[in-house]
Design a protein around this motif. Structure first.
Motif, PDB file in Angstrom:
ATOM      1  N   ARG A   3       0.806  -1.220   0.000  1.00 48.35           N
ATOM      2  CA  ARG A   3       0.000   0.000   0.000  1.00 48.35           C
ATOM      3  C   ARG A   3       0.845   1.278   0.000  1.00 48.35           C
ATOM      4  O   ARG A   3       2.015   1.266   0.384  1.00 48.35           O
ATOM      5  CB  ARG A   3      -0.949   0.000   1.190  1.00 48.35           C
ATOM      6  N   LEU A   4       0.212   2.349  -0.430  1.00 50.34           N
ATOM      7  CA  LEU A   4       0.829   3.667  -0.411  1.00 50.34           C
ATOM      8  C   LEU A   4       0.931   4.145   1.036  1.00 50.34           C
ATOM      9  O   LEU A   4      -0.038   4.084   1.790  1.00 50.34           O
ATOM     10  CB  LEU A   4      -0.015   4.660  -1.227  1.00 50.34           C
ATOM     11  N   LEU A   5       2.110   4.612   1.421  1.00 52.91           N
ATOM     12  CA  LEU A   5       2.329   5.122   2.768  1.00 52.91           C
ATOM     13  C   LEU A   5       2.340   6.646   2.809  1.00 52.91           C
ATOM     14  O   LEU A   5       1.843   7.244   3.761  1.00 52.91           O
ATOM     15  CB  LEU A   5       3.662   4.602   3.329  1.00 52.91           C
ATOM     16  N   LEU A   6       2.927   7.267   1.774  1.00 51.55           N
ATOM     17  CA  LEU A   6       3.150   8.712   1.837  1.00 51.55           C
ATOM     18  C   LEU A   6       3.120   9.345   0.451  1.00 51.55           C
ATOM     19  O   LEU A   6       3.671   8.797  -0.497  1.00 51.55           O
ATOM     20  CB  LEU A   6       4.525   8.988   2.473  1.00 51.55           C
ATOM     21  N   VAL A   7       2.484  10.494   0.378  1.00 52.10           N
ATOM     22  CA  VAL A   7       2.576  11.401  -0.771  1.00 52.10           C
ATOM     23  C   VAL A   7       3.228  12.655  -0.216  1.00 52.10           C
ATOM     24  O   VAL A   7       2.709  13.274   0.721  1.00 52.10           O
ATOM     25  CB  VAL A   7       1.187  11.744  -1.354  1.00 52.10           C
ATOM     26  N   ASP A   8       4.388  13.033  -0.757  1.00 57.04           N
ATOM     27  CA  ASP A   8       5.131  14.180  -0.233  1.00 57.04           C
ATOM     28  C   ASP A   8       5.493  15.113  -1.382  1.00 57.04           C
ATOM     29  O   ASP A   8       5.940  14.663  -2.437  1.00 57.04           O
ATOM     30  CB  ASP A   8       6.406  13.691   0.468  1.00 57.04           C
ATOM     31  N   TRP A   9       5.301  16.397  -1.159  1.00 58.27           N
ATOM     32  CA  TRP A   9       5.674  17.396  -2.160  1.00 58.27           C
ATOM     33  C   TRP A   9       7.051  17.947  -1.825  1.00 58.27           C
ATOM     34  O   TRP A   9       7.355  18.248  -0.663  1.00 58.27           O
ATOM     35  CB  TRP A   9       4.647  18.528  -2.177  1.00 58.27           C
ATOM     36  N   MET A  10       7.891  18.047  -2.859  1.00 58.58           N
ATOM     37  CA  MET A  10       9.231  18.634  -2.719  1.00 58.58           C
ATOM     38  C   MET A  10       9.288  19.919  -3.525  1.00 58.58           C
ATOM     39  O   MET A  10       8.894  19.936  -4.687  1.00 58.58           O
ATOM     40  CB  MET A  10      10.281  17.676  -3.288  1.00 58.58           C
ATOM     41  N   PRO A  11       9.799  21.010  -2.936  1.00 61.18           N
ATOM     42  CA  PRO A  11       9.922  22.260  -3.697  1.00 61.18           C
ATOM     43  C   PRO A  11      11.095  22.208  -4.677  1.00 61.18           C
ATOM     44  O   PRO A  11      11.946  21.327  -4.585  1.00 61.18           O
ATOM     45  CB  PRO A  11      10.193  23.299  -2.604  1.00 61.18           C
ATOM     46  N   THR A  12      11.123  23.140  -5.598  1.00 60.30           N
ATOM     47  CA  THR A  12      12.256  23.291  -6.497  1.00 60.30           C
ATOM     48  C   THR A  12      13.503  23.522  -5.655  1.00 60.30           C
ATOM     49  O   THR A  12      13.478  24.278  -4.683  1.00 60.30           O
ATOM     50  CB  THR A  12      12.037  24.491  -7.444  1.00 60.30           C
ATOM     51  N   HIS A  13      14.580  22.848  -6.029  1.00 62.70           N
ATOM     52  CA  HIS A  13      15.827  22.986  -5.273  1.00 62.70           C
ATOM     53  C   HIS A  13      16.976  22.845  -6.252  1.00 62.70           C
ATOM     54  O   HIS A  13      17.173  21.776  -6.840  1.00 62.70           O
ATOM     55  CB  HIS A  13      15.900  21.935  -4.173  1.00 62.70           C
ATOM     56  N   GLY A  14      17.714  23.919  -6.466  1.00 59.22           N
ATOM     57  CA  GLY A  14      18.818  23.882  -7.424  1.00 59.22           C
ATOM     58  C   GLY A  14      18.291  23.617  -8.821  1.00 59.22           C
ATOM     59  O   GLY A  14      17.342  24.245  -9.276  1.00 59.22           O
ATOM     60  N   VAL A  15      18.869  22.641  -9.484  1.00 59.88           N
ATOM     61  CA  VAL A  15      18.465  22.319 -10.856  1.00 59.88           C
ATOM     62  C   VAL A  15      17.209  21.452 -10.901  1.00 59.88           C
ATOM     63  O   VAL A  15      16.642  21.233 -11.968  1.00 59.88           O
ATOM     64  CB  VAL A  15      19.590  21.597 -11.631  1.00 59.88           C
ATOM     65  N   TRP A  16      16.749  20.952  -9.738  1.00 61.75           N
ATOM     66  CA  TRP A  16      15.623  20.026  -9.718  1.00 61.75           C
ATOM     67  C   TRP A  16      14.315  20.767  -9.539  1.00 61.75           C
ATOM     68  O   TRP A  16      14.157  21.554  -8.616  1.00 61.75           O
ATOM     69  CB  TRP A  16      15.810  19.001  -8.601  1.00 61.75           C
ATOM     70  N   ARG A  17      13.365  20.510 -10.443  1.00 67.79           N
ATOM     71  CA  ARG A  17      12.040  21.126 -10.341  1.00 67.79           C
ATOM     72  C   ARG A  17      11.262  20.489  -9.201  1.00 67.79           C
ATOM     73  O   ARG A  17      11.639  19.433  -8.701  1.00 67.79           O
ATOM     74  CB  ARG A  17      11.284  21.025 -11.656  1.00 67.79           C
ATOM     75  N   ASP A  18      10.172  21.135  -8.816  1.00 67.34           N
ATOM     76  CA  ASP A  18       9.373  20.565  -7.732  1.00 67.34           C
ATOM     77  C   ASP A  18       8.798  19.227  -8.169  1.00 67.34           C
ATOM     78  O   ASP A  18       8.675  18.938  -9.355  1.00 67.34           O
ATOM     79  CB  ASP A  18       8.304  21.546  -7.247  1.00 67.34           C
ATOM     80  N   SER A  19       8.484  18.400  -7.175  1.00 73.24           N
ATOM     81  CA  SER A  19       8.073  17.038  -7.496  1.00 73.24           C
ATOM     82  C   SER A  19       7.115  16.491  -6.451  1.00 73.24           C
ATOM     83  O   SER A  19       7.015  17.002  -5.346  1.00 73.24           O
ATOM     84  CB  SER A  19       9.299  16.122  -7.593  1.00 73.24           C
ATOM     85  N   ILE A  20       6.472  15.429  -6.844  1.00 72.75           N
ATOM     86  CA  ILE A  20       5.641  14.637  -5.943  1.00 72.75           C
ATOM     87  C   ILE A  20       6.406  13.347  -5.698  1.00 72.75           C
ATOM     88  O   ILE A  20       6.804  12.656  -6.640  1.00 72.75           O
ATOM     89  CB  ILE A  20       4.256  14.333  -6.573  1.00 72.75           C
ATOM     90  N   GLN A  21       6.617  13.025  -4.439  1.00 77.64           N
ATOM     91  CA  GLN A  21       7.356  11.835  -4.027  1.00 77.64           C
ATOM     92  C   GLN A  21       6.374  10.874  -3.350  1.00 77.64           C
ATOM     93  O   GLN A  21       5.690  11.267  -2.409  1.00 77.64           O
ATOM     94  CB  GLN A  21       8.445  12.217  -3.017  1.00 77.64           C
ATOM     95  N   LEU A  22       6.295   9.653  -3.845  1.00 77.27           N
ATOM     96  CA  LEU A  22       5.415   8.644  -3.255  1.00 77.27           C
ATOM     97  C   LEU A  22       6.262   7.540  -2.637  1.00 77.27           C
ATOM     98  O   LEU A  22       7.260   7.125  -3.235  1.00 77.27           O
ATOM     99  CB  LEU A  22       4.515   8.033  -4.323  1.00 77.27           C
ATOM    100  N   ILE A  23       5.860   7.073  -1.471  1.00 71.85           N
ATOM    101  CA  ILE A  23       6.544   5.947  -0.843  1.00 71.85           C
ATOM    102  C   ILE A  23       5.516   4.856  -0.576  1.00 71.85           C
ATOM    103  O   ILE A  23       4.473   5.103   0.029  1.00 71.85           O
ATOM    104  CB  ILE A  23       7.268   6.341   0.460  1.00 71.85           C
ATOM    105  N   PHE A  24       5.852   3.655  -1.053  1.00 71.38           N
ATOM    106  CA  PHE A  24       5.012   2.476  -0.885  1.00 71.38           C
ATOM    107  C   PHE A  24       5.638   1.529   0.131  1.00 71.38           C
ATOM    108  O   PHE A  24       6.840   1.575   0.383  1.00 71.38           O
ATOM    109  CB  PHE A  24       4.860   1.734  -2.227  1.00 71.38           C
ATOM    110  N   ASP A  25       4.817   0.636   0.663  1.00 70.87           N
ATOM    111  CA  ASP A  25       5.283  -0.394   1.589  1.00 70.87           C
ATOM    112  C   ASP A  25       5.914  -1.527   0.794  1.00 70.87           C
ATOM    113  O   ASP A  25       5.264  -2.134  -0.047  1.00 70.87           O
ATOM    114  CB  ASP A  25       4.095  -0.906   2.413  1.00 70.87           C
ATOM    115  N   GLY A  26       7.178  -1.806   1.060  1.00 68.90           N
ATOM    116  CA  GLY A  26       7.877  -2.892   0.377  1.00 68.90           C
ATOM    117  C   GLY A  26       7.922  -4.175   1.180  1.00 68.90           C
ATOM    118  O   GLY A  26       8.551  -5.144   0.758  1.00 68.90           O
TER     119      GLY A  26
END
Length: 191
Positions: free
Chosen positions: A99-122
């Motif tokens: 199952r999905l554990l986390l949806v996390d938003w990351m802001p733009t940082h340096g050369v990397w644009r903002d993103s959505i980070q998902l973490i699932f249970d392994g």
């Protein structure tokens, strides 16, 4: 509509039927507007544990910090499919992703644009499953199982917060939403 389907983890026939039900893509009312809309990166990772409950971390060959297995989605690839692909590429194993554990938003940082980070249970790996891991030499220097507190000093601060939130979601049995590794709502968020 194209005959080529996106990479996903759902039932192929059901997905094809759902695509047909959508009919033809809508035509832009104002030509060119879609190309001007912002785009976000999406990444999917997995929280894998050993029989003692320690979390699996990898040492990427291309950055100085520990990470959890996972990575960016490719075009037309679902986050869950990306998670499966990245684990296979990085660790050489096929993993049952839960199952999905986390949806996390990351802001733009340096050369990397903002993103959505998902973490699932392994899930938890047995000793035999752990022995089957074959890290990709071009991507992963090594892997190790660590307690979260022991890993914190070797993680980017935002990743340490994200892993802690995902682990809390695992223990609490619910999924969380985060922003830069923190839950933005303590009694209600205002933006």
């Amino acid at each position: 509509m194209s005959d080529e389907q996106p990479n996903h983890c759902g039932e192929r026939a059901v997905f094809a039927h759902d695509l047909r039900d959508e009919s033809e893509p809508e035509v832009e009312f104002n030509p060119g507007i879609a190309a001007r809309l912002p785009r976000k990166n999406v990444a999917a990772g997995v929280l894998i544990r050993d029989e003692a409950g320690r979390v699996l971390f990898i040492s990427p060959t291309y950055k100085p910090f520990l990470e959890i297995p996972g990575g960016l989605t490719e075009d037309d690839e679902s986050p869950l499919a990306a998670c499966h692909r990245e684990v296979r590429e990085e660790l050489g194993i096929d993993l049952v992703v839960g199952r999905l554990l986390l949806v996390d938003w990351m802001p733009t940082h340096g050369v990397w644009r903002d993103s959505i980070q998902l973490i699932f249970d392994g899930g938890s790996l047995s000793a035999e499953q752990t022995e089957a891991i074959r890290p990709a030499a071009d991507e992963v220097g090594r892997f190790e199982f660590l307690e979260i507190d022991a890993a914190k000093l070797r993680l980017r601060p935002s990743m340490a917060r994200r892993v802690e939130l995902a682990h809390r979601a695992l223990v609490d049995g619910e999924a969380f939403y985060g922003e830069f590794g923190r839950t933005p709502y303590n009694g209600g968020a205002t933006c």
